[in-house]
Design a protein around this motif. Structure first.
Motif, PDB file in Angstrom:
ATOM      1  N   LEU A   1       0.825  -1.205   0.000  1.00 14.97           N
ATOM      2  CA  LEU A   1       0.000   0.000   0.000  1.00 14.97           C
ATOM      3  C   LEU A   1       0.862   1.259   0.000  1.00 14.97           C
ATOM      4  O   LEU A   1       0.599   2.206  -0.748  1.00 14.97           O
ATOM      5  N   ALA A   2       1.908   1.270   0.805  1.00 18.53           N
ATOM      6  CA  ALA A   2       2.800   2.433   0.863  1.00 18.53           C
ATOM      7  C   ALA A   2       3.507   2.647  -0.476  1.00 18.53           C
ATOM      8  O   ALA A   2       3.605   3.787  -0.960  1.00 18.53           O
ATOM      9  N   ALA A   3       3.990   1.573  -1.072  1.00 18.44           N
ATOM     10  CA  ALA A   3       4.668   1.690  -2.368  1.00 18.44           C
ATOM     11  C   ALA A   3       3.709   2.194  -3.441  1.00 18.44           C
ATOM     12  O   ALA A   3       4.073   3.043  -4.273  1.00 18.44           O
ATOM     13  N   MET A   4       2.477   1.691  -3.422  1.00 17.09           N
ATOM     14  CA  MET A   4       1.476   2.161  -4.382  1.00 17.09           C
ATOM     15  C   MET A   4       1.210   3.655  -4.199  1.00 17.09           C
ATOM     16  O   MET A   4       1.123   4.409  -5.179  1.00 17.09           O
ATOM     17  N   LEU A   5       1.089   4.073  -2.963  1.00 13.56           N
ATOM     18  CA  LEU A   5       0.834   5.477  -2.672  1.00 13.56           C
ATOM     19  C   LEU A   5       1.967   6.356  -3.193  1.00 13.56           C
ATOM     20  O   LEU A   5       1.729   7.362  -3.869  1.00 13.56           O
ATOM     21  N   VAL A   6       3.197   5.971  -2.913  1.00 11.88           N
ATOM     22  CA  VAL A   6       4.354   6.745  -3.360  1.00 11.88           C
ATOM     23  C   VAL A   6       4.428   6.762  -4.888  1.00 11.88           C
ATOM     24  O   VAL A   6       4.645   7.820  -5.500  1.00 11.88           O
TER      25      VAL A   6
END
Length: 172
Positions: A9-14
């Protein structure tokens, strides 16, 4: 597993936010952003489904099952687990065929095999099948409580917060 889901989720957000900023502010972008975000999303969804299954956080209706005797609950539990095991097999076999079909195909930008989009489904179905088999064995051997046989939670407020490990905000 929840750390991996959070990392996806964090990687997708970034990736997505960074790509939007780069497109609007600098008229450029990250070429792999869309494909990698899509791949991470598929992994996140199926890993999340596995976590939900293991925590028994799925939705259910217990109106009929609550009125049954213990023997009736065991029969219903076994039948439902057999049906879910069969459905898991269907998903696995179809995904395995798609995995084989897409093994030689590559994504346009990243150039990785399209089969990577099917790997999380295969992992989920293997974990789910093991879970259903173990649940069946436990129920048929009489090692499940009546609450486990029903398997439906009324509300998150019904949980004792003191039983959770420190730093864990999830109900158990």
């Amino acid at each position: 597993m929840q750390f991996v889901i959070a990392a996806c989720l964090a990687a997708m957000l970034v990736l997505v936010f960074g790509n939007v900023v780069l497109r609007y502010a600098f008229n450029t972008g990250i070429p792999v952003s869309d494909e990698l975000s899509r791949l991470l999303f598929v992994w996140m969804v199926f890993l999340g489904a596995a976590v939900t299954l293991f925590e028994q956080a799925h939705l259910g209706v217990d109106t009929l099952v609550r009125r049954l005797s213990r023997k009736g609950r065991i029969v219903c539990f076994a039948l439902s687990n057999l049906l879910m095991l069969y459905t898991t097999w269907l998903v696995f076999s179809g995904t395995w065929q798609q995995f084989g079909i897409n093994l030689g195909m590559t994504t346009p930008v990243m150039g990785i095999s399209q089969a990577w989009f099917f790997v999380p489904v295969l992992i989920f179905t293997a974990l789910a099948a093991a879970w259903f088999c173990l649940s069946l064995l436990r129920s048929l051997s009489g090692r499940m409580s009546d609450d486990e046989l029903i398997g439906v939670r009324e509300s998150e407020e019904d949980f004792d917060i003191t039983q959770m490990p420190p730093g864990d905000a999830r109900p158990r």
